[in-house]
Design a protein around this motif. Structure first.
Motif, PDB file in Angstrom:
ATOM      1  N   ASN A 115       0.801  -1.229   0.000  1.00 46.36           N
ATOM      2  CA  ASN A 115       0.000   0.000   0.000  1.00 46.36           C
ATOM      3  C   ASN A 115       0.831   1.274   0.000  1.00 46.36           C
ATOM      4  OD1 ASN A 115      -2.601  -1.181  -0.078  1.00 46.36           O
ATOM      5  ND2 ASN A 115      -2.498  -1.647   2.114  1.00 46.36           N
ATOM      6  N   GLY A 116       2.159   1.132  -0.070  1.00 44.84           N
ATOM      7  CA  GLY A 116       2.993   2.312  -0.245  1.00 44.84           C
ATOM      8  C   GLY A 116       3.985   2.609   0.852  1.00 44.84           C
ATOM      9  N   ALA A 117       4.027   1.792   1.900  1.00 42.00           N
ATOM     10  CA  ALA A 117       5.018   1.994   2.954  1.00 42.00           C
ATOM     11  C   ALA A 117       6.380   1.499   2.486  1.00 42.00           C
ATOM     12  CB  ALA A 117       4.617   1.246   4.221  1.00 42.00           C
ATOM     13  N   ILE A 172      -2.997  -6.012  18.548  1.00 37.55           N
ATOM     14  CA  ILE A 172      -2.082  -5.736  17.442  1.00 37.55           C
ATOM     15  C   ILE A 172      -1.575  -4.293  17.552  1.00 37.55           C
ATOM     16  CG2 ILE A 172      -1.800  -5.629  14.934  1.00 37.55           C
ATOM     17  CD1 ILE A 172      -3.902  -7.765  14.643  1.00 37.55           C
ATOM     18  N   ASP A 173      -0.261  -4.146  17.558  1.00 34.77           N
ATOM     19  CA  ASP A 173       0.411  -2.839  17.641  1.00 34.77           C
ATOM     20  C   ASP A 173       1.307  -2.751  16.413  1.00 34.77           C
ATOM     21  OD1 ASP A 173       1.810  -0.538  18.295  1.00 34.77           O
ATOM     22  OD2 ASP A 173       2.249  -1.147  20.354  1.00 34.77           O
ATOM     23  N   TRP A 174       1.059  -1.789  15.539  1.00 37.86           N
ATOM     24  CA  TRP A 174       1.748  -1.769  14.245  1.00 37.86           C
ATOM     25  C   TRP A 174       1.881  -0.340  13.717  1.00 37.86           C
ATOM     26  CZ3 TRP A 174      -3.307  -1.550  14.889  1.00 37.86           C
ATOM     27  CH2 TRP A 174      -4.089  -0.911  13.942  1.00 37.86           C
ATOM     28  N   GLY A 175       2.751  -0.191  12.742  1.00 38.16           N
ATOM     29  CA  GLY A 175       2.926   1.107  12.114  1.00 38.16           C
ATOM     30  C   GLY A 175       3.671   0.982  10.804  1.00 38.16           C
ATOM     31  N   ALA A 176       3.551   2.009   9.981  1.00 38.31           N
ATOM     32  CA  ALA A 176       4.196   2.060   8.670  1.00 38.31           C
ATOM     33  C   ALA A 176       5.153   3.245   8.613  1.00 38.31           C
ATOM     34  CB  ALA A 176       3.145   2.196   7.569  1.00 38.31           C
ATOM     35  N   ILE A 177       6.104   3.162   7.700  1.00 36.94           N
ATOM     36  CA  ILE A 177       6.963   4.312   7.400  1.00 36.94           C
ATOM     37  C   ILE A 177       6.658   4.779   5.982  1.00 36.94           C
ATOM     38  CG2 ILE A 177       9.326   5.083   6.962  1.00 36.94           C
ATOM     39  CD1 ILE A 177      10.275   3.365   9.209  1.00 36.94           C
ATOM     40  N   TYR A 178       6.377   6.083   5.855  1.00 35.32           N
ATOM     41  CA  TYR A 178       6.142   6.697   4.552  1.00 35.32           C
ATOM     42  C   TYR A 178       7.068   7.897   4.417  1.00 35.32           C
ATOM     43  CZ  TYR A 178       3.939   9.215   0.720  1.00 35.32           C
ATOM     44  OH  TYR A 178       3.714   9.873  -0.469  1.00 35.32           O
TER      45      TYR A 178
END
Length: 338
Positions: free
Chosen positions: A167-169, A202-208
């Motif tokens: 999705n773009g991360a 659920i603990d999560w994150g993305a980098i953009y």
């Protein structure tokens, strides 16, 4: 000259320092737009310079907004700085001791948090990137169809990271946490090769474009799990509602903590209420008992209260908050996942 560099130069002048040295990758990136892959020394002074490794020269010359020189040796660096008349040197607190000892005999040295001070306040462009990272992460979470997922914790974590990249991360912003059943009482649980149990945290994150996001959701099922969820949700909501410029960070932590304490679970809330994020997943300031930083517009800080019942289960709910006249939740993911 970059406004952040100008502000740091003003801080240096106030404290009677002539230069400020950074080596932490995200600090170098923040100042110069060049993110090291090997090592680099960024020296902020009237004519800022980065000493980059030979392996990084191509990318440094391409990306850096300030002068780049190829690193030769500590001796060459020291000689060039001394030649400019630099006798005292501020350093970031995270500078490795092994690096500090190379400079201590030639300069008067003290640690300063000038760059941290700059990074506390996000620009609209930075907030835009954090918002995009959050959108990617939340969209990816919803693609999991978690309530109908029969995979293992490991598989769910893998699928979530894959969705974020699709999705773009560029990648996940930290090791994704999928914790189910009794494992959910561990705030930093590591996903296991076991089928999902209940509840599911659920603990999560993305980098953009270098900037991080961070969310946590917990799916609950039993009456007791719902009871704990409702307490954590009340803590989460009241803390966010209380956020406004001029208050201290510790006051927001107290709001969240008082709710949980009033229900008799104060000793089960075993971490701070939140942390800033940006180029790093954990930045300053944070909503904690010991942080008396005054909240300002432009700060981006998480709110993530939790209750952890050892051997039973845990519940945590986390959103990232952009502070303007009040606290605004970034993203639109519901707290209750149906």
């Amino acid at each position: 000259m970059d406004v952040h560099i100008k502000n740091i130069l003003n801080d240096l002048k106030k404290d009677d320092f002539q230069a400020y040295m950074l080596t932490q990758f995200t600090n170098v990136e923040y100042i110069s737009n060049y993110k090291p892959t090997s090592f680099a020394f960024c020296v902020i002074k009237d004519n800022p310079v980065i000493y980059a490794s030979s392996m990084d020269m191509e990318i440094a010359r391409r990306d850096s907004d300030i002068e780049v020189r190829e690193y030769e040796s500590y001796e060459v660096m020291i000689k060039e700085l001394r030649k400019e008349g630099i006798k005292n040197l501020a350093i970031e607190p995270s500078l490795p001791y092994s690096t500090y000892v190379r400079f201590r005999d030639d300069f008067q040295i003290d640690s300063k948090t000038y760059v941290d001070k700059q990074r506390m306040i996000k620009t609209p462009e930075e907030i835009g990137k954090i918002t995009k990272a959050t959108e990617i992460a939340q969209k990816s979470f919803l693609q999991l169809d978690i309530l109908n997922n029969s995979g293992s914790e490991n598989e769910v974590a893998f699928d979530l990271v894959r969705h974020m990249i699709e999705n773009g991360a560029s990648k996940e912003s930290f090791d994704t946490i999928v914790a189910s059943g009794p494992s959910s009482s561990l705030p930093h649980a590591v996903p296991q090769d076991k089928k999902l149990q209940r509840p599911i945290l659920i603990d999560w994150g993305a980098i953009y474009e270098g900037y991080c996001s961070d969310n946590t959701r917990t799916m609950v099922y039993t009456e007791k799990q719902h009871e704990i969820f409702d307490i954590v949700k009340e803590s989460h909501d009241k803390a966010i509602k209380a956020i406004k410029p001029g208050l201290k960070c510790c006051e927001i932590d107290k709001v969240a903590r008082d709710v949980i304490s009033d229900y008799g679970y104060g000793d089960k809330f075993i971490h701070s209420t939140g942390h800033s994020l940006g180029l790093d997943i954990h930045e300053t300031p944070g909503f904690s008992l010991r942080d008396d930083t005054v909240i300002e517009k432009g700060m981006v800080i998480t709110v993530e209260p939790g209750i952890y019942l050892e051997g039973e289960f845990g519940v945590r709910l986390e959103d990232t908050i952009e502070i303007s006249r009040k606290g605004n939740v970034i993203g639109d993911l519901p707290l209750i996942i149906d």
